[in-house]
Design an enzyme around this catalytic site. Structure first.
Site, PDB file in Angstrom:
ATOM      1  N   SER A 126     -51.815  45.231 -15.034  1.00  0.00           N
ATOM      2  CA  SER A 126     -52.716  44.244 -15.642  1.00  0.00           C
ATOM      3  C   SER A 126     -54.040  44.191 -14.892  1.00  0.00           C
ATOM      4  O   SER A 126     -54.095  44.450 -13.685  1.00  0.00           O
ATOM      5  CB  SER A 126     -52.012  42.886 -15.557  1.00  0.00           C
ATOM      6  N   TYR A 151     -47.564  35.850 -10.464  1.00  0.00           N
ATOM      7  CA  TYR A 151     -47.476  36.908 -11.475  1.00  0.00           C
ATOM      8  C   TYR A 151     -48.327  38.120 -11.049  1.00  0.00           C
ATOM      9  O   TYR A 151     -47.862  39.263 -11.058  1.00  0.00           O
ATOM     10  CB  TYR A 151     -47.936  36.380 -12.846  1.00  0.00           C
ATOM     11  N   LYS A 155     -47.392  42.175  -9.973  1.00  0.00           N
ATOM     12  CA  LYS A 155     -47.965  43.415 -10.538  1.00  0.00           C
ATOM     13  C   LYS A 155     -48.485  44.302  -9.406  1.00  0.00           C
ATOM     14  O   LYS A 155     -48.286  45.516  -9.414  1.00  0.00           O
ATOM     15  CB  LYS A 155     -49.090  43.093 -11.534  1.00  0.00           C
TER      16      LYS A 155
HETATM   17  P1  NAD Z   1     -43.383  39.998 -23.630  1.00  0.00           P
HETATM   18  O1  NAD Z   1     -42.819  38.852 -22.884  1.00  0.00           O
HETATM   19  O2  NAD Z   1     -43.676  39.838 -25.065  1.00  0.00           O
HETATM   20  O3  NAD Z   1     -42.426  41.278 -23.464  1.00  0.00           O
HETATM   21  C1  NAD Z   1     -41.665  41.524 -22.321  1.00  0.00           C
HETATM   22  C2  NAD Z   1     -40.226  41.798 -22.775  1.00  0.00           C
HETATM   23  O4  NAD Z   1     -39.447  42.088 -21.605  1.00  0.00           O
HETATM   24  C3  NAD Z   1     -39.590  40.596 -23.458  1.00  0.00           C
HETATM   25  O5  NAD Z   1     -39.010  41.034 -24.680  1.00  0.00           O
HETATM   26  C4  NAD Z   1     -38.523  40.119 -22.480  1.00  0.00           C
HETATM   27  O6  NAD Z   1     -37.389  39.615 -23.146  1.00  0.00           O
HETATM   28  C5  NAD Z   1     -38.212  41.395 -21.705  1.00  0.00           C
HETATM   29  N1  NAD Z   1     -37.752  41.230 -20.328  1.00  0.00           N
HETATM   30  C6  NAD Z   1     -38.300  40.471 -19.341  1.00  0.00           C
HETATM   31  N2  NAD Z   1     -37.610  40.643 -18.192  1.00  0.00           N
HETATM   32  C7  NAD Z   1     -36.627  41.535 -18.456  1.00  0.00           C
HETATM   33  C8  NAD Z   1     -35.591  42.125 -17.676  1.00  0.00           C
HETATM   34  N3  NAD Z   1     -35.404  41.819 -16.389  1.00  0.00           N
HETATM   35  N4  NAD Z   1     -34.756  43.011 -18.263  1.00  0.00           N
HETATM   36  C9  NAD Z   1     -34.904  43.319 -19.568  1.00  0.00           C
HETATM   37  N5  NAD Z   1     -35.855  42.797 -20.366  1.00  0.00           N
HETATM   38  C10 NAD Z   1     -36.706  41.913 -19.803  1.00  0.00           C
HETATM   39  O7  NAD Z   1     -44.673  40.478 -22.839  1.00  0.00           O
HETATM   40  P2  NAD Z   1     -45.787  41.521 -23.285  1.00  0.00           P
HETATM   41  O8  NAD Z   1     -47.034  40.769 -23.545  1.00  0.00           O
HETATM   42  O9  NAD Z   1     -45.242  42.450 -24.301  1.00  0.00           O
HETATM   43  O10 NAD Z   1     -46.004  42.272 -21.902  1.00  0.00           O
HETATM   44  C11 NAD Z   1     -45.397  43.534 -21.648  1.00  0.00           C
HETATM   45  C12 NAD Z   1     -45.808  44.000 -20.269  1.00  0.00           C
HETATM   46  O11 NAD Z   1     -47.234  44.085 -20.195  1.00  0.00           O
HETATM   47  C13 NAD Z   1     -45.395  43.069 -19.128  1.00  0.00           C
HETATM   48  O12 NAD Z   1     -45.048  43.856 -18.024  1.00  0.00           O
HETATM   49  C14 NAD Z   1     -46.658  42.279 -18.837  1.00  0.00           C
HETATM   50  O13 NAD Z   1     -46.687  41.823 -17.505  1.00  0.00           O
HETATM   51  C15 NAD Z   1     -47.708  43.332 -19.094  1.00  0.00           C
HETATM   52  N6  NAD Z   1     -49.031  42.782 -19.439  1.00  0.00           N
HETATM   53  C16 NAD Z   1     -49.145  41.905 -20.486  1.00  0.00           C
HETATM   54  C17 NAD Z   1     -50.384  41.370 -20.808  1.00  0.00           C
HETATM   55  C18 NAD Z   1     -50.531  40.375 -21.921  1.00  0.00           C
HETATM   56  O14 NAD Z   1     -51.531  39.636 -21.920  1.00  0.00           O
HETATM   57  N7  NAD Z   1     -49.632  40.306 -22.878  1.00  0.00           N
HETATM   58  C19 NAD Z   1     -51.516  41.763 -20.083  1.00  0.00           C
HETATM   59  C20 NAD Z   1     -51.373  42.664 -19.036  1.00  0.00           C
HETATM   60  C21 NAD Z   1     -50.108  43.170 -18.719  1.00  0.00           C
HETATM   61  C1  WQD Z   2     -58.592  33.964 -22.190  1.00  0.00           C
HETATM   62  C2  WQD Z   2     -59.797  33.032 -22.131  1.00  0.00           C
HETATM   63  C3  WQD Z   2     -59.383  30.926 -21.037  1.00  0.00           C
HETATM   64  C4  WQD Z   2     -56.683  29.235 -23.978  1.00  0.00           C
HETATM   65  C5  WQD Z   2     -54.043  36.165 -18.970  1.00  0.00           C
HETATM   66  C6  WQD Z   2     -53.433  36.535 -17.656  1.00  0.00           C
HETATM   67  C7  WQD Z   2     -53.722  37.990 -17.352  1.00  0.00           C
HETATM   68  C8  WQD Z   2     -53.271  38.884 -18.501  1.00  0.00           C
HETATM   69  C9  WQD Z   2     -53.844  38.423 -19.789  1.00  0.00           C
HETATM   70  C10 WQD Z   2     -50.996  39.583 -18.123  1.00  0.00           C
HETATM   71  C11 WQD Z   2     -59.914  32.333 -20.769  1.00  0.00           C
HETATM   72  C12 WQD Z   2     -59.757  30.718 -22.490  1.00  0.00           C
HETATM   73  C13 WQD Z   2     -57.543  30.096 -23.324  1.00  0.00           C
HETATM   74  C14 WQD Z   2     -57.190  28.025 -24.515  1.00  0.00           C
HETATM   75  C15 WQD Z   2     -59.371  28.609 -23.703  1.00  0.00           C
HETATM   76  N1  WQD Z   2     -51.846  38.836 -18.682  1.00  0.00           N
HETATM   77  N2  WQD Z   2     -58.849  29.790 -23.189  1.00  0.00           N
HETATM   78  N3  WQD Z   2     -58.522  27.774 -24.341  1.00  0.00           N
HETATM   79  O1  WQD Z   2     -56.314  34.013 -18.674  1.00  0.00           O
HETATM   80  O2  WQD Z   2     -57.812  35.956 -19.356  1.00  0.00           O
HETATM   81  O3  WQD Z   2     -55.453  36.362 -18.892  1.00  0.00           O
HETATM   82  O4  WQD Z   2     -53.523  37.025 -19.989  1.00  0.00           O
HETATM   83  O5  WQD Z   2     -51.142  40.394 -17.283  1.00  0.00           O
HETATM   84  O6  WQD Z   2     -53.046  38.290 -16.178  1.00  0.00           O
HETATM   85  O7  WQD Z   2     -54.006  35.700 -16.662  1.00  0.00           O
HETATM   86  O8  WQD Z   2     -56.032  35.150 -20.923  1.00  0.00           O
HETATM   87  O9  WQD Z   2     -55.724  34.389 -23.234  1.00  0.00           O
HETATM   88  O10 WQD Z   2     -55.027  32.861 -21.362  1.00  0.00           O
HETATM   89  O11 WQD Z   2     -57.440  33.254 -21.751  1.00  0.00           O
HETATM   90  O12 WQD Z   2     -60.567  28.318 -23.571  1.00  0.00           O
HETATM   91  O13 WQD Z   2     -56.462  27.201 -25.062  1.00  0.00           O
HETATM   92  O14 WQD Z   2     -59.610  31.983 -23.093  1.00  0.00           O
HETATM   93  O15 WQD Z   2     -59.992  29.950 -20.228  1.00  0.00           O
HETATM   94  O16 WQD Z   2     -61.253  32.273 -20.474  1.00  0.00           O
HETATM   95  P1  WQD Z   2     -56.479  35.283 -19.382  1.00  0.00           P
HETATM   96  P2  WQD Z   2     -55.973  33.886 -21.864  1.00  0.00           P
END
Ligand code: NAD
Ligand code: WQD
Length: 334
Positions: A126, A151, A155
């Site tokens: 991330s 979190y 990562k």
């Molecule tokens: P999500 O929660 O929708 O998907 C993650 C899935 O993993 C879920 O279905 C959950 O049930 C499963 N899971 C969690 N822990 C587990 C375990 N120990 N064993 C088996 N299954 C498990 O999340 P997502 O948004 O699809 O994110 C996927 C990956 O991408 C994650 O590693 C997350 O950290 C990373 N990521 C997400 C975002 C985002 O904003 N969505 C941004 C950057 C990185």
């Molecule tokens: C985006 C922008 C908020 C909600 C997070 C994790 C990051 C990554 C992606 C996993 C920000 C603003 C939001 C609301 C708002 N995940 N906002 N009102 O915080 O950039 O990133 O998700 O790895 O690690 O921190 O994403 O979608 O929460 O927010 O004004 O009700 O929207 O302040 O500027 P963020 P977000």
């Protein structure tokens, strides 16, 4: 002969969209998930789009015994590791749960990939690993900052443990910026069990009447309109980058790629596009800053474009249109 790919966390938001792209690209997918943040309904949604059933095992990746049994049944060419808990807020309340779930499962998977000679491991990282960047846009050489949340710490820990691992032949670390949107068909999208904290799902809930108002967190940031800036990438563009990562014939054992569109959008800009997409205005409240938010971050993704032969097909308008299409359809079903 189809190449078999293990997808952990495959029924989650990004995993499920990636499975669709993998199936449509001819891979045989085996998904595992403990369903802590997803449900089996996702299997039907994937089938509806691709016309194919995928192999699925309900298990927790932190159980070496359970995950090993899957490795024994299949011959994996590659593995994509999505499984993780992802709530920044929750990670501060239950730090040990996050460390165990995210870091220990990665350790288990890495060990099995080495033991079973899996050619390629792709890891979901991330942009949070960059912390508060000194300059924007951020490229892969930007120095990682101390994580702002547990979190983020998990990562960074996973990246470190994978980088230190000697036995993985080809490792690809993908650092996602802000994934948004849903599948263009409207049959698949974000469907977390926990209440959303991210911008787009909350916007959709306000537009559906499930919340009274949308709170803009902070209007006094050092940005042109005072609201935070992020790099929002369509989940299907993100998904295709995983397919390309598997196809990528890497010469270095390790590659790290940023995945973003390379342009920052402020919260106000996203609000404007969203209201245009849904054809009406929504209630907006200007609220104080959210604790832990950084002012601005967006990516340089040129490395991914060059090496993965990848580029984004969708912009923010498409992503918001697809997210809205998904939640509107899903809402009618329930
Ligand atoms: P999500 O929660 O929708 O998907 C993650 C899935 O993993 C879920 O279905 C959950 O049930 C499963 N899971 C969690 N822990 C587990 C375990 N120990 N064993 C088996 N299954 C498990 O999340 P997502 O948004 O699809 O994110 C996927 C990956 O991408 C994650 O590693 C997350 O950290 C990373 N990521 C997400 C975002 C985002 O904003 N969505 C941004 C950057 C990185
Ligand atoms: C985006 C922008 C908020 C909600 C997070 C994790 C990051 C990554 C992606 C996993 C920000 C603003 C939001 C609301 C708002 N995940 N906002 N009102 O915080 O950039 O990133 O998700 O790895 O690690 O921190 O994403 O979608 O929460 O927010 O004004 O009700 O929207 O302040 O500027 P963020 P977000």
């Amino acid at each position: 002969m189809q190449k078999q790919v293990l997808v952990t966390g495959g029924l989650g938001y990004i995993g499920s969209h990636t499975i669709v792209e993998l199936v449509q690209s001819g891979f045989a997918v085996v998904a595992v998930d403990n369903l802590s943040n997803s449900s089996r309904l996702v299997l039907d949604r994937i089938k509806r789009i691709t016309g194919k059933e995928i192999d699925f095992y309900e298990l927790d990746c932190s159980s070496e015994e359970h995950l090993r049994s899957v490795f024994e049944k299949h011959d994996f060419h590659g593995a994509i590791h999505f499984a993780a808990l992802k709530s920044v807020e929750e990670s501060m309340i239950y730090p040990e749960k996050y460390r165990f779930n995210n870091v220990f499962s990665t350790e288990v998977l890495q060990k099995l990939c080495v033991e079973f000679h899996v050619e390629k491991l792709v890891f979901s990282s991330s942009c949070t690993v960059y912390g508060t960047p000194e300059v924007n846009p951020v490229d892969e050489n930007c120095i990682l900052q101390p994580p702002a949340s547990v979190y983020g710490e998990t990562k960074q820990s996973c990246e470190k443990l994978l980088l230190a691992s000697k036995g993985i032949k080809n490792l690809v670390i993908l650092r996602y910026f802000n994934p948004i949107g849903a599948h263009p068909t409207g049959y698949l999208g974000e469907d977390s069990r926990v209440a959303p904290t991210n911008l787009v799902p909350i916007l959709c809930e306000v537009a559906l009447g499930k919340r009274d108002t949308f709170h803009v967190f902070g209007t006094d940031y050092d940005t042109p309109d005072g609201t935070c800036i992020r790099d929002y990438i369509h989940v299907c563009d993100l998904a295709r980058a995983h397919v390309q990562s598997l196809l990528f014939n890497q010469t270095n054992a390790l590659e790290i790629f940023n995945l973003g569109v390379g342009r920052g959008f402020s919260v106000k800009e996203i609000l404007d596009v969203f209201q245009k997409v849904i054809g009406r205005t929504i209630s907006i409240t200007y609220s104080p800053r959210r604790v832990g938010d950084i002012s601005a971050i967006w990516a340089v993704s040129n490395k991914a474009k060059l090496h993965l032969n990848w580029s984004c097909l969708f912009g923010a308008e498409h992503a918001l249109e697809h997210a809205w299409n998904w939640v509107s359809k899903k809402d009618l079903e329930s």
